[in-house]
Scaffold this active site. Sequence first.
Site, PDB file in Angstrom:
ATOM      1  N   GLY A  93       0.842  -1.186   0.000  1.00  0.00           N
ATOM      2  CA  GLY A  93       0.000   0.000   0.000  1.00  0.00           C
ATOM      3  C   GLY A  93       0.878   1.236   0.000  1.00  0.00           C
ATOM      4  O   GLY A  93       2.100   1.146   0.095  1.00  0.00           O
ATOM      5  N   GLY A  94       0.260   2.362  -0.086  1.00  0.00           N
ATOM      6  CA  GLY A  94       0.975   3.628  -0.118  1.00  0.00           C
ATOM      7  C   GLY A  94       1.595   3.978   1.230  1.00  0.00           C
ATOM      8  O   GLY A  94       1.313   3.345   2.253  1.00  0.00           O
TER       9      GLY A  94
ATOM     10  N   ARG B 248       2.151   5.460   4.658  1.00  0.00           N
ATOM     11  CA  ARG B 248       1.240   5.794   5.757  1.00  0.00           C
ATOM     12  C   ARG B 248      -0.221   5.437   5.456  1.00  0.00           C
ATOM     13  O   ARG B 248      -1.139   6.151   5.834  1.00  0.00           O
ATOM     14  CB  ARG B 248       1.382   7.262   6.133  1.00  0.00           C
ATOM     15  CG  ARG B 248       2.758   7.566   6.700  1.00  0.00           C
ATOM     16  CD  ARG B 248       2.886   9.027   7.097  1.00  0.00           C
ATOM     17  NE  ARG B 248       4.236   9.309   7.501  1.00  0.00           N
ATOM     18  CZ  ARG B 248       5.211   9.692   6.679  1.00  0.00           C
ATOM     19  NH1 ARG B 248       4.964   9.826   5.399  1.00  0.00           N
ATOM     20  NH2 ARG B 248       6.419   9.932   7.141  1.00  0.00           N
TER      21      ARG B 248
ATOM     22  N   GLY C 124      -1.608   2.540   6.441  1.00  0.00           N
ATOM     23  CA  GLY C 124      -2.123   1.613   7.442  1.00  0.00           C
ATOM     24  C   GLY C 124      -1.614   0.190   7.276  1.00  0.00           C
ATOM     25  O   GLY C 124      -2.151  -0.733   7.884  1.00  0.00           O
ATOM     26  N   LYS C 125      -0.584  -0.003   6.445  1.00  0.00           N
ATOM     27  CA  LYS C 125      -0.030  -1.340   6.221  1.00  0.00           C
ATOM     28  C   LYS C 125       0.423  -1.983   7.523  1.00  0.00           C
ATOM     29  O   LYS C 125       0.153  -3.156   7.775  1.00  0.00           O
ATOM     30  CB  LYS C 125       1.167  -1.289   5.264  1.00  0.00           C
ATOM     31  CG  LYS C 125       0.860  -0.880   3.855  1.00  0.00           C
ATOM     32  CD  LYS C 125       2.116  -0.850   2.998  1.00  0.00           C
ATOM     33  CE  LYS C 125       3.175   0.109   3.474  1.00  0.00           C
ATOM     34  NZ  LYS C 125       2.876   1.514   3.349  1.00  0.00           N
TER      35      LYS C 125
ATOM     36  N   THR D 136      12.560  -2.318  10.904  1.00  0.00           N
ATOM     37  CA  THR D 136      13.725  -1.959  10.093  1.00  0.00           C
ATOM     38  C   THR D 136      14.002  -0.461  10.076  1.00  0.00           C
ATOM     39  O   THR D 136      15.042  -0.039   9.590  1.00  0.00           O
ATOM     40  CB  THR D 136      13.538  -2.443   8.640  1.00  0.00           C
ATOM     41  OG1 THR D 136      12.424  -1.765   8.066  1.00  0.00           O
ATOM     42  CG2 THR D 136      13.324  -3.946   8.589  1.00  0.00           C
ATOM     43  N   GLY D 137      13.073   0.332  10.595  1.00  0.00           N
ATOM     44  CA  GLY D 137      13.217   1.789  10.534  1.00  0.00           C
ATOM     45  C   GLY D 137      14.341   2.304  11.409  1.00  0.00           C
ATOM     46  O   GLY D 137      14.668   1.732  12.452  1.00  0.00           O
TER      47      GLY D 137
ATOM     48  N   HIS E 214       4.453   3.403  16.895  1.00  0.00           N
ATOM     49  CA  HIS E 214       4.441   1.974  16.581  1.00  0.00           C
ATOM     50  C   HIS E 214       4.715   1.144  17.835  1.00  0.00           C
ATOM     51  O   HIS E 214       4.019   0.155  18.103  1.00  0.00           O
ATOM     52  CB  HIS E 214       5.502   1.648  15.519  1.00  0.00           C
ATOM     53  CG  HIS E 214       5.038   1.864  14.118  1.00  0.00           C
ATOM     54  ND1 HIS E 214       5.122   0.885  13.168  1.00  0.00           N
ATOM     55  CD2 HIS E 214       4.514   2.948  13.499  1.00  0.00           C
ATOM     56  CE1 HIS E 214       4.659   1.347  12.020  1.00  0.00           C
ATOM     57  NE2 HIS E 214       4.286   2.597  12.195  1.00  0.00           N
TER      58      HIS E 214
ATOM     59  N   GLU F  75      15.062  -4.813  16.449  1.00  0.00           N
ATOM     60  CA  GLU F  75      15.326  -3.622  15.631  1.00  0.00           C
ATOM     61  C   GLU F  75      16.532  -3.931  14.759  1.00  0.00           C
ATOM     62  O   GLU F  75      17.665  -3.978  15.244  1.00  0.00           O
ATOM     63  CB  GLU F  75      15.556  -2.412  16.532  1.00  0.00           C
ATOM     64  CG  GLU F  75      14.303  -2.043  17.316  1.00  0.00           C
ATOM     65  CD  GLU F  75      14.473  -0.825  18.205  1.00  0.00           C
ATOM     66  OE1 GLU F  75      15.517  -0.133  18.114  1.00  0.00           O
ATOM     67  OE2 GLU F  75      13.558  -0.564  19.004  1.00  0.00           O
TER      68      GLU F  75
END
Length: 125
Positions: A13-14, A16, A18-19, A39-40, A54, A66
């Site tokens: 999905g795009g 932000r 809601g994935k 992964t962020g 999150h 992480e």
Amino acid sequence: MSIVESRIILCTGGARSGKSEFAERLVLSLPGQKGYVATGQIFDDEMEDRVRKHKARRGNIWHNFEIPYDITASWSKILDSCDVILIDCLTIYATNAMLKKEPQNQAECNELADSLVAEFKELID
């Protein structure tokens, strides 16, 4: 001997859209210990806020990892402690690899893409 069903579900999905929340709800609907591979990386205030939200939303239900690079190095540890694993997000993971290696030409971009594909194949196997 028990038979373990293995599935891979890719949520797209795009930005932000809601994935993450969708994938989290999906994982929570399945039996077993939950693993969350985040992964962020935090490079600015906006990302810091996203990561905080999150983490707050997930609470203590998950085994959290992480890992911005080289998931395969930790994969056996993750598999040993979790029955269902959510990797959030492969797009950010690929971006981390690009930022770390900084490919300078098409050949280096192709090499990086090939290494990511090989890593994903190893995870799947």
